[in-house]
Write a protein that holds these residues in place. Structure first.
Motif, PDB file in Angstrom:
ATOM      1  N   TYR A  85       0.780  -1.229   0.000  1.00 37.17           N
ATOM      2  CA  TYR A  85       0.000   0.000   0.000  1.00 37.17           C
ATOM      3  C   TYR A  85       0.814   1.284   0.000  1.00 37.17           C
ATOM      4  N   PHE A  86       2.117   1.189   0.299  1.00 41.03           N
ATOM      5  CA  PHE A  86       2.920   2.407   0.432  1.00 41.03           C
ATOM      6  C   PHE A  86       4.199   2.363  -0.395  1.00 41.03           C
ATOM      7  N   ASN A  87       4.239   1.549  -1.440  1.00 42.73           N
ATOM      8  CA  ASN A  87       5.409   1.452  -2.333  1.00 42.73           C
ATOM      9  C   ASN A  87       6.700   1.194  -1.564  1.00 42.73           C
ATOM     10  N   ASN A  88       6.586   0.400  -0.508  1.00 42.48           N
ATOM     11  CA  ASN A  88       7.746   0.025   0.303  1.00 42.48           C
ATOM     12  C   ASN A  88       8.460   1.242   0.904  1.00 42.48           C
ATOM     13  N   SER A  89       7.687   2.310   1.162  1.00 39.94           N
ATOM     14  CA  SER A  89       8.251   3.552   1.686  1.00 39.94           C
ATOM     15  C   SER A  89       7.692   3.850   3.076  1.00 39.94           C
ATOM     16  N   TYR A  90       8.581   3.883   4.062  1.00 38.18           N
ATOM     17  CA  TYR A  90       8.157   4.220   5.415  1.00 38.18           C
ATOM     18  C   TYR A  90       7.774   5.687   5.508  1.00 38.18           C
ATOM     19  N   LYS A  91       8.376   6.517   4.688  1.00 37.79           N
ATOM     20  CA  LYS A  91       8.008   7.932   4.624  1.00 37.79           C
ATOM     21  C   LYS A  91       6.546   8.060   4.199  1.00 37.79           C
ATOM     22  N   ASN A  92       6.134   7.261   3.223  1.00 37.91           N
ATOM     23  CA  ASN A  92       4.741   7.286   2.784  1.00 37.91           C
ATOM     24  C   ASN A  92       3.791   6.832   3.900  1.00 37.91           C
ATOM     25  N   VAL A  93       4.234   5.880   4.723  1.00 38.51           N
ATOM     26  CA  VAL A  93       3.414   5.410   5.847  1.00 38.51           C
ATOM     27  C   VAL A  93       3.199   6.551   6.834  1.00 38.51           C
ATOM     28  N   VAL A  94       4.283   7.196   7.237  1.00 37.30           N
ATOM     29  CA  VAL A  94       4.188   8.282   8.207  1.00 37.30           C
ATOM     30  C   VAL A  94       3.380   9.438   7.623  1.00 37.30           C
ATOM     31  N   PHE A  96       1.003   9.254   5.419  1.00 33.90           N
ATOM     32  CA  PHE A  96      -0.394   8.827   5.417  1.00 33.90           C
ATOM     33  C   PHE A  96      -1.036   9.100   6.772  1.00 33.90           C
ATOM     34  N   PHE A  97      -0.367   8.674   7.847  1.00 32.94           N
ATOM     35  CA  PHE A  97      -0.928   8.869   9.183  1.00 32.94           C
ATOM     36  C   PHE A  97      -0.978  10.350   9.568  1.00 32.94           C
ATOM     37  N   ALA A  98      -0.012  11.133   9.104  1.00 30.26           N
ATOM     38  CA  ALA A  98      -0.030  12.571   9.379  1.00 30.26           C
ATOM     39  C   ALA A  98      -1.215  13.228   8.672  1.00 30.26           C
ATOM     40  N   LYS A  99      -1.432  12.871   7.402  1.00 27.30           N
ATOM     41  CA  LYS A  99      -2.556  13.434   6.638  1.00 27.30           C
ATOM     42  C   LYS A  99      -3.898  13.015   7.232  1.00 27.30           C
ATOM     43  N   GLU A 100      -3.965  11.815   7.753  1.00 26.43           N
ATOM     44  CA  GLU A 100      -5.201  11.312   8.365  1.00 26.43           C
ATOM     45  C   GLU A 100      -5.368  11.811   9.802  1.00 26.43           C
ATOM     46  N   GLU A 101      -4.399  12.621  10.262  1.00 28.85           N
ATOM     47  CA  GLU A 101      -4.384  13.157  11.615  1.00 28.85           C
ATOM     48  C   GLU A 101      -4.442  12.050  12.666  1.00 28.85           C
ATOM     49  N   LYS A 102      -3.704  10.974  12.405  1.00 34.32           N
ATOM     50  CA  LYS A 102      -3.621   9.840  13.329  1.00 34.32           C
ATOM     51  C   LYS A 102      -2.330   9.866  14.135  1.00 34.32           C
ATOM     52  N   ILE A 103      -1.461  10.829  13.829  1.00 38.97           N
ATOM     53  CA  ILE A 103      -0.199  10.963  14.546  1.00 38.97           C
ATOM     54  C   ILE A 103       0.029  12.445  14.832  1.00 38.97           C
ATOM     55  N   SER A 104       0.470  12.729  16.037  1.00 42.95           N
ATOM     56  CA  SER A 104       0.656  14.123  16.442  1.00 42.95           C
ATOM     57  C   SER A 104       2.092  14.572  16.194  1.00 42.95           C
ATOM     58  N   VAL A 105       2.292  15.876  16.276  1.00 40.63           N
ATOM     59  CA  VAL A 105       3.632  16.445  16.133  1.00 40.63           C
ATOM     60  C   VAL A 105       4.539  15.900  17.241  1.00 40.63           C
ATOM     61  N   GLU A 106       3.990  15.779  18.441  1.00 39.09           N
ATOM     62  CA  GLU A 106       4.776  15.261  19.562  1.00 39.09           C
ATOM     63  C   GLU A 106       5.227  13.817  19.291  1.00 39.09           C
ATOM     64  N   GLU A 107       4.320  13.025  18.741  1.00 41.45           N
ATOM     65  CA  GLU A 107       4.678  11.639  18.413  1.00 41.45           C
ATOM     66  C   GLU A 107       5.737  11.590  17.313  1.00 41.45           C
ATOM     67  N   LEU A 108       5.623  12.481  16.338  1.00 42.00           N
ATOM     68  CA  LEU A 108       6.639  12.544  15.282  1.00 42.00           C
ATOM     69  C   LEU A 108       7.996  12.941  15.864  1.00 42.00           C
ATOM     70  N   LYS A 109       7.997  13.868  16.811  1.00 45.63           N
ATOM     71  CA  LYS A 109       9.243  14.269  17.459  1.00 45.63           C
ATOM     72  C   LYS A 109       9.856  13.092  18.223  1.00 45.63           C
ATOM     73  N   GLU A 110       9.006  12.291  18.869  1.00 50.06           N
ATOM     74  CA  GLU A 110       9.487  11.095  19.569  1.00 50.06           C
ATOM     75  C   GLU A 110      10.120  10.107  18.591  1.00 50.06           C
ATOM     76  N   ILE A 111       9.505   9.967  17.424  1.00 49.73           N
ATOM     77  CA  ILE A 111      10.046   9.065  16.403  1.00 49.73           C
ATOM     78  C   ILE A 111      11.405   9.577  15.923  1.00 49.73           C
ATOM     79  N   ILE A 112      11.485  10.867  15.680  1.00 44.45           N
ATOM     80  CA  ILE A 112      12.753  11.472  15.242  1.00 44.45           C
ATOM     81  C   ILE A 112      13.834  11.251  16.302  1.00 44.45           C
ATOM     82  N   ALA A 113      13.460  11.446  17.563  1.00 43.70           N
ATOM     83  CA  ALA A 113      14.427  11.230  18.654  1.00 43.70           C
ATOM     84  C   ALA A 113      14.892   9.777  18.698  1.00 43.70           C
ATOM     85  N   LEU A 114      13.970   8.841  18.493  1.00 39.09           N
ATOM     86  CA  LEU A 114      14.343   7.424  18.443  1.00 39.09           C
ATOM     87  C   LEU A 114      15.341   7.142  17.329  1.00 39.09           C
TER      88      LEU A 114
END
Length: 119
Positions: A85-94, A96-114
């Motif tokens: 569903y995402f052309n083997n792209s994790y960027k496309n996955v993230v 998708f969830f950002a556009k669907e408002e299923k992930i917050s900026v804070e959660e994205l910052k946590e992912i970046i920190a990880l």
């Protein structure tokens, strides 16, 4: 690893939770659309044929347990979904969830920190 039907996957979640269970134990855990005992028994035997569960025999009854862990299944499921569903792209996955408002900026910052801490 063969693909599971929705009902098979539901049964696997129950078996992962219970770890060891007789058919009656699995049946007791199903909340909606309870299948007939024999139908559930057939589904569990199909899971055995597909290599997801095994059993210990006690006379004529069987106690089933998962032989594929939830983590292994999750990894396979996610890899297949990302490929399909995402052309083997994790960027496309993230994205998708950002556009669907299923992930917050804070959660994205946590992912970046990880990611940054893995370096």
């Amino acid at each position: 690893m063969q693909k599971l039907t929705n009902k098979e996957e539901e049964i696997m979640h129950i078996l992962w939770k219970l770890e060891n269970a007789f058919v009656k134990d699995v049946l007791a855990e199903i909340k909606d659309d309870k299948p007939h005992y024999n139908t559930l028994s057939t589904i569990i035997r199909n899971l055995e044929d597909k290599g997801y569960v095994s059993y210990n025999a006690y006379g004529k009854t069987h106690q089933y347990y998962p032989i594929v862990s939830k983590e292994v299944y999750k990894k396979r499921f996610m890899n297949t979904a990302i490929e399909s569903y995402f052309n083997n792209s994790y960027k496309n996955v993230v994205s998708f969830f950002a556009k669907e408002e299923k992930i917050s900026v804070e959660e994205l910052k946590e992912i970046i920190a990880l990611i940054e801490n893995k370096k």
